[in-house]
Motif scaffolding. Structure first.
Motif, mmCIF file in Angstrom:
data_model
loop_
_atom_site.group_PDB
_atom_site.id
_atom_site.type_symbol
_atom_site.label_atom_id
_atom_site.label_comp_id
_atom_site.label_asym_id
_atom_site.label_seq_id
_atom_site.Cartn_x
_atom_site.Cartn_y
_atom_site.Cartn_z
ATOM 1 N N ASN A 162 31.109 39.669 43.941
ATOM 2 C CA ASN A 162 30.583 38.559 43.159
ATOM 3 C C ASN A 162 29.985 39.052 41.861
ATOM 4 O O ASN A 162 30.168 38.442 40.814
ATOM 5 C CB ASN A 162 29.562 37.768 43.972
ATOM 6 C CG ASN A 162 30.230 36.940 45.035
ATOM 7 O OD1 ASN A 162 31.273 36.348 44.800
ATOM 8 N ND2 ASN A 162 29.657 36.915 46.217
ATOM 9 N N TYR A 172 33.510 37.934 39.968
ATOM 10 C CA TYR A 172 33.400 36.538 39.565
ATOM 11 C C TYR A 172 33.293 36.495 38.042
ATOM 12 O O TYR A 172 32.461 37.200 37.446
ATOM 13 C CB TYR A 172 32.190 35.902 40.244
ATOM 14 C CG TYR A 172 32.014 34.439 39.953
ATOM 15 C CD1 TYR A 172 33.052 33.538 40.165
ATOM 16 C CD2 TYR A 172 30.813 33.958 39.479
ATOM 17 C CE1 TYR A 172 32.895 32.191 39.893
ATOM 18 C CE2 TYR A 172 30.635 32.610 39.215
ATOM 19 C CZ TYR A 172 31.683 31.734 39.423
ATOM 20 O OH TYR A 172 31.515 30.405 39.147
ATOM 21 N N HIS A 173 34.124 35.698 37.405
ATOM 22 C CA HIS A 173 34.258 35.734 35.943
ATOM 23 C C HIS A 173 32.959 35.493 35.193
ATOM 24 O O HIS A 173 32.734 36.078 34.134
ATOM 25 C CB HIS A 173 35.357 34.776 35.468
ATOM 26 C CG HIS A 173 35.025 33.334 35.591
ATOM 27 N ND1 HIS A 173 34.394 32.633 34.607
ATOM 28 C CD2 HIS A 173 35.243 32.449 36.596
ATOM 29 C CE1 HIS A 173 34.239 31.377 34.982
ATOM 30 N NE2 HIS A 173 34.746 31.239 36.192
ATOM 31 N N HIS A 174 32.066 34.656 35.726
ATOM 32 C CA HIS A 174 30.806 34.374 35.021
ATOM 33 C C HIS A 174 29.899 35.596 34.951
ATOM 34 O O HIS A 174 29.037 35.677 34.076
ATOM 35 C CB HIS A 174 30.036 33.243 35.713
ATOM 36 C CG HIS A 174 30.564 31.876 35.426
ATOM 37 N ND1 HIS A 174 30.680 31.362 34.156
ATOM 38 C CD2 HIS A 174 31.018 30.906 36.251
ATOM 39 C CE1 HIS A 174 31.177 30.145 34.213
ATOM 40 N NE2 HIS A 174 31.397 29.836 35.471
ATOM 41 N N THR A 175 30.080 36.535 35.864
ATOM 42 C CA THR A 175 29.167 37.679 35.940
ATOM 43 C C THR A 175 29.679 38.898 35.184
ATOM 44 O O THR A 175 28.948 39.869 35.046
ATOM 45 C CB THR A 175 28.921 38.078 37.414
ATOM 46 O OG1 THR A 175 30.132 38.590 37.977
ATOM 47 C CG2 THR A 175 28.420 36.897 38.225
ATOM 48 N N SER A 196 30.680 41.288 32.139
ATOM 49 C CA SER A 196 30.318 41.551 30.744
ATOM 50 C C SER A 196 31.291 42.576 30.173
ATOM 51 O O SER A 196 32.046 43.221 30.906
ATOM 52 C CB SER A 196 28.897 42.107 30.662
ATOM 53 O OG SER A 196 28.853 43.404 31.244
ATOM 54 N N VAL A 228 39.492 31.799 37.318
ATOM 55 C CA VAL A 228 39.459 31.350 35.931
ATOM 56 C C VAL A 228 40.375 30.139 35.790
ATOM 57 O O VAL A 228 41.586 30.286 35.839
ATOM 58 C CB VAL A 228 39.909 32.488 34.988
ATOM 59 C CG1 VAL A 228 39.860 32.043 33.543
ATOM 60 C CG2 VAL A 228 39.066 33.737 35.209
ATOM 61 N N GLN A 286 37.103 29.857 29.482
ATOM 62 C CA GLN A 286 36.774 31.022 30.315
ATOM 63 C C GLN A 286 37.767 32.148 30.047
ATOM 64 O O GLN A 286 37.384 33.313 29.882
ATOM 65 C CB GLN A 286 36.823 30.651 31.804
ATOM 66 C CG GLN A 286 35.814 29.609 32.223
ATOM 67 C CD GLN A 286 36.119 29.010 33.591
ATOM 68 O OE1 GLN A 286 37.225 29.108 34.111
ATOM 69 N NE2 GLN A 286 35.110 28.373 34.178
ATOM 70 N N ARG A 306 37.189 33.824 26.638
ATOM 71 C CA ARG A 306 36.034 34.725 26.687
ATOM 72 C C ARG A 306 36.416 36.059 27.321
ATOM 73 O O ARG A 306 36.107 37.124 26.795
ATOM 74 C CB ARG A 306 34.886 34.085 27.478
ATOM 75 C CG ARG A 306 33.629 34.964 27.558
ATOM 76 C CD ARG A 306 32.520 34.343 28.408
ATOM 77 N NE ARG A 306 32.588 34.683 29.797
ATOM 78 C CZ ARG A 306 32.221 35.863 30.333
ATOM 79 N NH1 ARG A 306 31.793 36.834 29.566
ATOM 80 N NH2 ARG A 306 32.286 36.060 31.626
#
Length: 184
Positions: free
Chosen positions: A112, A133-136, A138, A157, A162, A165
């Motif tokens: 995650n 997980y794509h939101h996490t 960097s 995604v 998304q 980015r």
């Protein structure tokens, strides 16, 4: 409940019940009535079509991990096209077991949240890729993974913003439910 019209825990359901469920309607009306394949059916399809497959092995109970994994891997080699299969899991012990057995299929660790510790664990079990997980994710995570000679992956995604980015961050692989999205 997320991907079928069924209710309850998968581990509490019989396979015949699972196969009776509609696994396609959530994706689109044209897929209504699609049933859940057995591993054997999936691997026979993969071999027939010649497609590459990232086979995700969901967490296995510790008491029967070796036995269950033996069954899964015997199916992979008996029915699939192993040279076009990567084994993906979020359960580190599965990857340890595959390493201990000397299995040569490419391994992918799913997490995650990515970290340097996770990257080192993935390297320790011979992974070729780390998925997070794509939101996490960097730029730093992606570069750390890539500098470790592994590919970076992001899931799930489903929106172009998304994807854009992640492209800007230099991601290698994305997992999506929307086949209209593409990295190229």
């Amino acid at each position: 409940e997320r991907t079928t019209n069924g209710r309850g825990k998968v581990r509490s359901a019989t396979f015949s019940y699972i196969q009776s469920l509609d696994a396609g309607s959530w994706f689109g009306d044209e897929f209504s009535g699609t049933s859940v394949l057995s591993l054997r059916e999936l691997l026979l399809w993969q071999k027939e079509m010649g497609v590459y497959l990232h086979l995700e092995i969901k967490p296995l109970g510790y008491n029967f991990l070796d036995h269950a994994l033996e069954i899964i891997m015997s199916h992979v080699y008996q029915y699939g096209e192993p040279e076009k299969i990567k084994i993906l899991t979020f359960q580190y012990e599965i990857l340890q077991c595959l390493l201990r057995w000397g299995d040569k299929l490419p391994r992918v660790l799913g997490v995650n949240i990515c970290s340097k510790k996770i990257i080192n664990l993935a390297l320790d079990v011979g992974c070729v890729q780390v998925n997070a997980y794509h939101h996490t994710l960097s730029k730093s995570h992606i570069l750390q993974i890539q500098r470790s000679k592994m590919k970076s992956g992001a899931f799930t995604v489903n929106e172009s913003v998304q994807l854009e980015r992640l492209k800007a961050l230099g991601i290698d692989v994305v997992y999506t439910d929307d086949l209209k999205l593409t990295l190229s």
